[in-house]
Write an enzyme that holds these catalytic residues in place. Structure first.
Site, mmCIF file in Angstrom:
data_model
loop_
_atom_site.group_PDB
_atom_site.id
_atom_site.type_symbol
_atom_site.label_atom_id
_atom_site.label_comp_id
_atom_site.label_asym_id
_atom_site.label_seq_id
_atom_site.Cartn_x
_atom_site.Cartn_y
_atom_site.Cartn_z
ATOM 1 N N LYS A 1 -46.181 79.432 32.234
ATOM 2 C CA LYS A 1 -46.374 80.083 30.947
ATOM 3 C C LYS A 1 -46.307 79.049 29.814
ATOM 4 C CE LYS A 1 -45.568 84.231 30.594
ATOM 5 N NZ LYS A 1 -45.102 85.606 30.320
ATOM 6 N N GLU B 1 -50.990 80.557 32.345
ATOM 7 C CA GLU B 1 -51.255 81.299 31.114
ATOM 8 C C GLU B 1 -51.937 80.348 30.136
ATOM 9 O OE1 GLU B 1 -47.830 83.604 29.467
ATOM 10 O OE2 GLU B 1 -48.189 82.397 27.681
ATOM 11 N N LYS C 1 -41.075 92.451 32.382
ATOM 12 C CA LYS C 1 -40.355 93.011 31.228
ATOM 13 C C LYS C 1 -39.808 94.405 31.552
ATOM 14 C CE LYS C 1 -43.092 90.275 27.994
ATOM 15 N NZ LYS C 1 -44.118 90.247 26.924
ATOM 16 N N ARG D 1 -27.014 113.698 36.812
ATOM 17 C CA ARG D 1 -27.572 112.837 35.770
ATOM 18 C C ARG D 1 -28.125 111.531 36.355
ATOM 19 N NH1 ARG D 1 -30.679 113.280 32.554
ATOM 20 N NH2 ARG D 1 -29.668 115.281 32.209
ATOM 21 N N ASP E 1 -54.092 84.762 27.451
ATOM 22 C CA ASP E 1 -53.011 85.382 26.698
ATOM 23 C C ASP E 1 -53.361 85.563 25.233
ATOM 24 O OD1 ASP E 1 -50.383 86.434 26.595
ATOM 25 O OD2 ASP E 1 -49.731 84.605 25.573
#
Lengths: 284, 284, 284, 284, 284, 284
Positions: free
Chosen positions: E166, E196, E134, E97, E217
């Protein structure tokens, strides 16, 4: 380089644990339990303080109270009291050497870096002093941070944050152009690409291939100057130029006069002269 | 200091992992996968080799093949090929700096130690050069081992293997006699007890109280000589006498003439001059 | 053996994590979140308390409040409340067994050690009871500390703090003299040297060669006595004499009458009878 | 309990590292490097072998060669050679005690378990001997495995694999019914639910509420028998019945005659008598 | 991203250990020891293979033999046999697994990335698909590597390899110019600086201040196009332009038509659809 | 699943450290030290909150102050402020992504689980939604906990808490009866035994052999219904019946109508759609 305190504490715990082993037999045998004492951390030489933050973290992590009289980057003098610590006597004596080893190494690095950085400033050189990855094994974080505190540039922090194509990469790839081409093709847009070259021709090739930074390795100050001027004349205005190899406190300004952007020196971190700092229990 | 290879490998893995981070972006971008190359580790200065065993462990751990031409403790010369390594190109380039940082620091320590040890031997001094715990943070094992390779004594390895009552312990306990008495009462019979003193009177008190070793701290060579003679005259034949503090390559022999047993120097490990060693990919 | 609390906490965290695995499913299913309860740690047998400090560290580390009624080394009786704990119910139930396992093992070791130590004291024997390295795997720190709390000597803490030349070393080196000679030549001045011998002749050889401690292994009380007297008669006054092997609570005093300095017993830590201690939630 | 060898090796490495510290100073000083020797692991008592697999893993992990003459679970006799080991002398001497500590503890547990299990078998009792979580701190894996090797049932392995509602849970929840109800409502269908009760009424309540297993705690053999019969008569055929508390080798068969399914005894792992096993270097 | 195999193995060991806990009770109970079997890893869906290298490392690390029929990055079809594994049956079943979880997640990421990358290629867009940070918690290395295998750009690998200013940084600093100015003043020359922005004006300010990369953005494709054209017209040729926020497979080409350099999408790694892959024991 | 906070904190520290590497260069360069700011964690989509506890632990562990407006399991809406955080600006920005990655993955899992669980509730089905071990590598604890928060059953937590005999075990053992027989003979009484079967005949065999749970794998809803009815008719009332394989949100109710006890779906954790959640610095 900002690292959350808890992560630094874990690094410090591991360093301390290595020194403690199965226990501090001296503190256990000689010092009473639960006795509160005061101590001072005192400079025994002049220089630039570094490792103050780590020392505060370490002391407070162990439940000690710290009052720091200086901050990282401050100039310190012989006999100056850097920090006052109070708390459990066994704990203070147990952590003393770990704390001083951090402080004296980091302050030694910061002091050397500051000396060279000020030399450049006074000469109105645009070049910045930079470190390399030639640190003590496993101490990249602390060594690089000390360079920054001393006013130097940490250069890449380890292997993941920049492409630096060195002689050994070139020996395998074959040519500067090919290496830079490969780097540009395969590396993330988020990374700068630097190439180490040993002559002007290769420097031009690297610049043409699109390198962001060119490291002129083991050139004499004169050769470096010729190379820099040639590159600038050829229109490579944005390419950063770094010299490395054979640079010492003595010839630093000669290299600076070559108008390079960065002067990197391995000895900042591989051959550190520790700053003499001691801890003294205060009798009251 | 014998440590099973697997335990050393784990120390080395952690040091390497710190340098690699999320990955060696240069090797990934520029060097082909599964390419076998040869490399040589070459001295760029003369000295005493140390870290050879660790380098072999590290290289073989990573699947590389190593042929070492020198062993730890061998004298090496500029341009001498210390080791030949072959194997995966990306791996060699990725581990290069970690290996060289170990080799150059450990060899630097061994070289300095050997120089001083030979100075003492030539002068027919009985004193042994010894290290302290003033190492780079977390590097006690490697630093102490390099001192041993250089012909020095590692002194206590960390805080668990000996009682060493220093000025700060005395500041709390109050007197040398009391401190030694406490140590003898509370510490295991398996440990030696050393006391740091700064004058003859305290040295005598320490000897009377039953200290195994007395460290004469920050005495001038002349003061040290007086103290040693007084102690021997007083019949303390079995007590080992150590000097520490303010000892340099220059005044080493003066201290040796004081007829001490041990001369310990923090700078062996806190202010290391790395031996210049490099790795070169061999073009065939 | 002084170890900074934070380092002990990390050892305790690992022990607890091993027991918790992916989570305490009983506490999660049956006990409400954020419920504050009180509990008492209660002796179910009489003996000597040990592991109290570790229990306090563990409980407070997890955010619980502890009031300890006894300290490590105190004699405790059946039904005595050793500690009062209050705090989050799920946490108390989750840590209960880890805490009791520490307490009952350490108290078991301390109790056994104290019984034997008192036997020696009452007989006015100068010998000290000592532990060996025959602990439960990985528990040297806790097991040795419990011996010390019980009034015994921890003996060497692990492999780095003393030279102990045993039968297997001798089988390789060939002779006691050669082994001690090698040890004196190669080990730091900071370490004591002990040799294990099985007869008087080898004991004399070891003493002559300069051993600090001689372990008389597997001798009968009578043989031990003969050996001790012979060694003392031969002028070896400073050499510590230890007996080991085949010593039990029954024959302890016979060995003590041999006038040895140290009596070491593996069963102190390898065959521990846990002291019965339990934790009870207090209904209010 | 199957754990991949590499994961066991890492557990063993940590146990060994705890014993080695900064290095085995005896092996380093007295034993030549790179000397190959042979050794035998020999039983000094009769019993049941356990820890053989771990010893093989440990030895081979360190590069030694092992020939095991017995397997885990085999009966062994005094003087029987359990394993032959050959390889680097320093390594064998360094790992000797760690290996023997594992072997003697695990074999001690297996031997005790086997003795009791055979007692039950001979009496044709259906009950199985089971362990508890009262192990040495951090040694659940090794202690439980030794119980299994001895023919016992490991019971739950730690806190995540079963619901076991004990007196302290009940003290908070208030009633057996409520506790079992909560457990059934909140725990995964994949877990069994066991409840500890101290009288027949609660046992019936637990069975009615749907407990899979009922632990009759601290009942006399006679009380246990009454309880078991009452429960079976009441039709609770599938519910497993366990007795625990106050069970010894002496009264074991009385409890077995109560016709319970499981007899759990904390002393299997909390009060281990190590089996005497030693390692001897073979002179050739 | 090149990481030495031994370092990857340690990551894999930790993941496996988390799944194993105190042991695989099914393999232990049902499968004979030391039984050698063969297994096949089979795709149950079509896509792009990733995690093959990690699976080989993991299997070989555990002593299994692997024959891989595909390499990372290869297109795979439903029912295709990706790898053949042989070795110890308990080991294969225990690791199954963990291996499939790695393979199916990494292949899922690579498949999605490749689909989008090919869409861009077919449209002759110059834009590259890029990942973000992310990822699943703690899986940056594996998630980023899978993106690279799928033909995407990993973007920064974590927090140390690039400055990315950001919205939240800007909320504190106040203005784009000030933020970029600070970044240029304080960060190493070795790092790129990205900002950003949410509108054209800020983009121009960022470019003027010297940002290396500008992230547009949450602009619509049309707004993005206007911004890109304006910036290029203003002479910012070297500045890389990235769009991010609200980009999906559907509108990807519209953003590509804005002529940006980089299109980053969080869902590549935060909302992975695992590729269906299974392992089957081969009956012979 | 209750895990003491300190153990969760250590898991979180490792996840954060992986993202930080040698340091957050952006926070270091752009954000002032020791600046206190406020931030809000805001939902950008509706769903079920999970990871709130972990976020509080993480924030408070780093010295931040948190006010949570929702608890794990609460339904949340787009634009809802989930938490208010205040504290050191560099720390908040450094931990932002780690916290959001945890929150958005766990909330995504909880949201999906809740949707399906409510579907079953509305249909008055007795079946429970359950997870599998098909999690992201190394994230079993977080993934399973999110399933529980969403109202699902975590199923076995890893390999040590239940016997689950799957197709690959059967391929080796040969028959369902033999496998269950072996499991019952060798596994602890404390574990349930589940068997995966693909047809009714094997299901009956498993039930007869004494399996606690039977997993009907890859049956159509109709086949499942037939099997369940046949098993119930045959008197297997206590055996839990689970369906798995090929189940989606669409056919969920058809499977529920088969009257099974458990419906397990790998996609709950292997193919997570992260819930959109962001963190915003609050300008004041």
């Amino acid at each position: 380089m900002f690292v959350p305190r808890r992560i630094v504490e874990e690094k410090l715990r591991q360093i301390l644990a290595d020194d403690v082993g199965q226990g501090d037999v001296t503190a256990a045998a000689v010092i009473p339990k639960n006795l509160t004492v005061k101590a001072e951390v005192i400079a025994k030489d002049s220089g630039v303080a570094a490792g103050i933050e780590e020392s505060i973290y370490l002391a407070e992590y162990l439940g000690l109270t710290v009052k720091a009289n200086v901050a990282d980057g401050d100039k310190i003098k012989n006999k100056q009291v850097l920090m006052q610590i109070s708390g459990d006597a066994q704990t203070i004596l147990c952590v003393e050497r770990t704390m001083l080893n951090l402080l004296s190494r980091m302050s030694g690095i910061a002091t050397k870096t500051r000396t060279l950085a000020e030399k450049l400033e006074k000469a109105n050189a645009k070049a910045k002093i930079a470190a390399t990855r030639k640190s003590a094994p496993g101490l990249l974080y602390f060594d690089k941070k000390a360079v920054v505190i001393g006013g130097g540039d940490p250069h890449r922090l380890h292997l993941d944050d920049m492409v630096l194509i060195k002689d050994n990469h070139l020996a395998i790839v074959g040519s500067v152009e090919e290496a830079v081409k490969k780097a540009k093709a395969h590396v993330s847009f988020s990374k700068k690409i630097e190439v180490e070259v040993t002559n002007l021709q290769d420097a031009v090739k690297a610049a043409n291939a699109g390198a962001d930074i060119i490291m002129l390795d083991n050139l004499s100050p004169k050769q470096a100057k010729v190379a820099v001027e040639a590159l600038r004349k050829a229109g490579f205005d944005k390419v950063l130029l770094e010299v490395s190899g054979g640079i010492t406190g003595e010839n630093l300004l000669e290299y600076a006069q070559a108008n390079v952007d960065v002067i990197s020196m391995g000895e900042l971190t591989h051959s550190v002269k520790a700053l003499d700092i001691s801890l003294e229990i205060i009798k009251e």
